[in-house]
Design a protein around this motif. Structure first.
Motif, PDB file in Angstrom:
ATOM      1  N   MET A   1       1.632  -4.843  -9.243  1.00  9.86           N
ATOM      2  CA  MET A   1       0.901  -5.894  -8.585  1.00  9.86           C
ATOM      3  C   MET A   1       0.670  -5.507  -7.125  1.00  9.86           C
ATOM      4  SD  MET A   1       1.990  -9.828  -8.389  1.00  9.86           S
ATOM      5  CE  MET A   1       1.135 -10.964  -7.391  1.00  9.86           C
ATOM      6  N   ALA A   2      -0.563  -5.443  -6.714  1.00  3.01           N
ATOM      7  CA  ALA A   2      -0.923  -5.050  -5.361  1.00  3.01           C
ATOM      8  C   ALA A   2      -0.491  -6.125  -4.363  1.00  3.01           C
ATOM      9  CB  ALA A   2      -2.427  -4.832  -5.264  1.00  3.01           C
ATOM     10  N   SER A   3       0.023  -5.649  -3.213  1.00  6.01           N
ATOM     11  CA  SER A   3       0.398  -6.599  -2.174  1.00  6.01           C
ATOM     12  C   SER A   3       0.429  -5.903  -0.816  1.00  6.01           C
ATOM     13  CB  SER A   3       1.756  -7.234  -2.468  1.00  6.01           C
ATOM     14  OG  SER A   3       2.787  -6.290  -2.329  1.00  6.01           O
ATOM     15  N   GLU A   4       0.302  -6.710   0.221  1.00  9.67           N
ATOM     16  CA  GLU A   4       0.434  -6.255   1.599  1.00  9.67           C
ATOM     17  C   GLU A   4       1.308  -7.250   2.332  1.00  9.67           C
ATOM     18  OE1 GLU A   4      -2.955  -5.252   4.007  1.00  9.67           O
ATOM     19  OE2 GLU A   4      -4.055  -4.498   2.261  1.00  9.67           O
ATOM     20  N   ARG A   5       2.125  -6.722   3.251  1.00 10.05           N
ATOM     21  CA  ARG A   5       2.900  -7.643   4.089  1.00 10.05           C
ATOM     22  C   ARG A   5       3.144  -7.008   5.441  1.00 10.05           C
ATOM     23  NH1 ARG A   5       9.157  -7.794   3.935  1.00 10.05           N
ATOM     24  NH2 ARG A   5       9.543  -5.690   3.213  1.00 10.05           N
ATOM     25  N   LEU A   6       3.248  -7.865   6.421  1.00  8.62           N
ATOM     26  CA  LEU A   6       3.487  -7.437   7.793  1.00  8.62           C
ATOM     27  C   LEU A   6       4.998  -7.331   8.018  1.00  8.62           C
ATOM     28  CD1 LEU A   6       2.173  -6.840  10.558  1.00  8.62           C
ATOM     29  CD2 LEU A   6       2.455  -9.268  11.071  1.00  8.62           C
ATOM     30  N   LEU A   7       5.418  -6.241   8.634  1.00  6.01           N
ATOM     31  CA  LEU A   7       6.819  -6.031   8.989  1.00  6.01           C
ATOM     32  C   LEU A   7       6.918  -6.134  10.511  1.00  6.01           C
ATOM     33  CD1 LEU A   7       7.318  -2.825   6.811  1.00  6.01           C
ATOM     34  CD2 LEU A   7       7.713  -5.194   6.124  1.00  6.01           C
ATOM     35  N   LEU A 106       3.605   6.560   6.221  1.00  6.65           N
ATOM     36  CA  LEU A 106       4.270   7.095   5.048  1.00  6.65           C
ATOM     37  C   LEU A 106       3.417   6.678   3.861  1.00  6.65           C
ATOM     38  CD1 LEU A 106       6.659   8.142   3.257  1.00  6.65           C
ATOM     39  CD2 LEU A 106       7.673   5.873   3.536  1.00  6.65           C
ATOM     40  N   LEU A 107       2.833   7.656   3.178  1.00  7.07           N
ATOM     41  CA  LEU A 107       1.946   7.383   2.046  1.00  7.07           C
ATOM     42  C   LEU A 107       2.585   7.900   0.762  1.00  7.07           C
ATOM     43  CD1 LEU A 107      -1.244   8.726   3.796  1.00  7.07           C
ATOM     44  CD2 LEU A 107      -0.632   6.336   3.525  1.00  7.07           C
ATOM     45  N   ILE A 108       2.577   7.067  -0.250  1.00  5.06           N
ATOM     46  CA  ILE A 108       3.172   7.413  -1.536  1.00  5.06           C
ATOM     47  C   ILE A 108       2.098   7.363  -2.614  1.00  5.06           C
ATOM     48  CG2 ILE A 108       4.903   6.767  -3.270  1.00  5.06           C
ATOM     49  CD1 ILE A 108       6.206   7.635  -0.647  1.00  5.06           C
ATOM     50  N   ASP A 109       1.852   8.505  -3.239  1.00  6.34           N
ATOM     51  CA  ASP A 109       0.934   8.600  -4.390  1.00  6.34           C
ATOM     52  C   ASP A 109      -0.438   7.975  -4.131  1.00  6.34           C
ATOM     53  OD1 ASP A 109       2.917   9.905  -5.870  1.00  6.34           O
ATOM     54  OD2 ASP A 109       3.717   8.019  -6.634  1.00  6.34           O
ATOM     55  N   ASP A 110      -0.908   8.014  -2.901  1.00  9.40           N
ATOM     56  CA  ASP A 110      -2.222   7.462  -2.529  1.00  9.40           C
ATOM     57  C   ASP A 110      -2.401   6.000  -2.916  1.00  9.40           C
ATOM     58  OD1 ASP A 110      -3.120   9.913  -1.445  1.00  9.40           O
ATOM     59  OD2 ASP A 110      -3.663  10.630  -3.441  1.00  9.40           O
ATOM     60  N   ALA A 111      -1.302   5.289  -3.161  1.00  9.52           N
ATOM     61  CA  ALA A 111      -1.421   3.897  -3.603  1.00  9.52           C
ATOM     62  C   ALA A 111      -0.507   2.942  -2.845  1.00  9.52           C
ATOM     63  CB  ALA A 111      -1.141   3.794  -5.095  1.00  9.52           C
ATOM     64  N   ALA A 131      -4.526   1.198  -4.074  1.00  8.89           N
ATOM     65  CA  ALA A 131      -5.180   2.442  -3.670  1.00  8.89           C
ATOM     66  C   ALA A 131      -6.331   2.190  -2.706  1.00  8.89           C
ATOM     67  CB  ALA A 131      -5.662   3.202  -4.898  1.00  8.89           C
ATOM     68  N   ASP A 132      -7.062   1.101  -2.886  1.00 12.77           N
ATOM     69  CA  ASP A 132      -8.179   0.805  -1.990  1.00 12.77           C
ATOM     70  C   ASP A 132      -7.689   0.535  -0.562  1.00 12.77           C
ATOM     71  OD1 ASP A 132     -10.048   1.113  -4.000  1.00 12.77           O
ATOM     72  OD2 ASP A 132     -10.101  -1.028  -4.498  1.00 12.77           O
ATOM     73  N   TYR A 137      -5.960   5.176   5.171  1.00 10.95           N
ATOM     74  CA  TYR A 137      -4.792   5.882   5.713  1.00 10.95           C
ATOM     75  C   TYR A 137      -4.672   7.269   5.091  1.00 10.95           C
ATOM     76  CZ  TYR A 137      -3.875   1.228   7.413  1.00 10.95           C
ATOM     77  OH  TYR A 137      -4.008   0.007   8.031  1.00 10.95           O
ATOM     78  N   GLY A 138      -4.992   7.384   3.820  1.00 14.49           N
ATOM     79  CA  GLY A 138      -5.016   8.691   3.176  1.00 14.49           C
ATOM     80  C   GLY A 138      -6.049   9.597   3.826  1.00 14.49           C
ATOM     81  N   LYS A 139      -7.208   9.055   4.124  1.00 20.72           N
ATOM     82  CA  LYS A 139      -8.259   9.826   4.792  1.00 20.72           C
ATOM     83  C   LYS A 139      -7.792  10.241   6.183  1.00 20.72           C
ATOM     84  CE  LYS A 139     -12.906  10.526   5.985  1.00 20.72           C
ATOM     85  NZ  LYS A 139     -12.632  11.681   6.795  1.00 20.72           N
TER      86      LYS A 139
END
Length: 159
Positions: A1-7, A106-111, A131-132, A137-139
């Motif tokens: 499940m895709a998610s984003e959160r601020l730390l 820190l990028l993991i598996d482009d996702a 991934a989107d 960041y991958g670029k």
């Protein structure tokens, strides 16, 4: 499940890194000033990297840093991994003209990713299974990596 959160704290940042590292299956890409905040020498983080590098012959760990001096002198576990897995692990000190960059990623598996907005502050974004959202960041990492730099070796060359 895709998610984003601020730390917003160093403890949240360290927890996110510790939870994300063991999920890597194919690729880990890191850009940081000197890896100090990532604490890759910490036993749990080191073990996650070692397990990742042992997982399969096609895994890839790439780390680009602005300064490698602290790694050379204070990261014996990381240098041992570099020596053992040099065929899967590349560590590069980026050219001086990239010294003005202040973010860390820190990028993991482009996702999945943990992206710190400024290397002096803990404020970060954690991206899980999206991934989107990780694509820019991958670029950015690929652009930094393409600039080249000085490869860091775990072995000392001499006569």
């Amino acid at each position: 499940m895709a998610s984003e959160r601020l730390l917003t704290s160093w403890s949240e940042y360290e927890t996110a890194v510790g939870q994300l590292l063991p999920t890597a299956e194919n690729a880990i890409a890191i850009f940081d000033r000197d890896l100090a905040s990532l604490r890759l020498e910490k036993p749990g983080h080191h073990q996650a990297l070692a397990d990742f590098l042992r997982r399969a012959p096609n895994v890839r760990l790439r780390i680009a840093v602005q300064s490698a001096q602290a790694i050379r002198t204070h990261s014996p576990r990381l240098m041992q991994l570099l020596q053992t897995f040099a065929h899967r692990f590349q560590l590069v000190e980026v050219p001086p003209h990239l010294a003005r960059l202040s973010d860390s990623m820190l990028l993991i598996d482009d996702a999945s990713a943990v992206v710190r907005f400024h290397h002096d502050h803990p404020r970060s974004k954690e991206i899980l299974a999206d991934a989107d959202a990780c694509s820019p960041y991958g670029k950015r990492f690929e652009d930094i990596w393409a600039e080249g730099g000085t490869p860091i070796s775990a072995t000392t060359l001499g006569l």
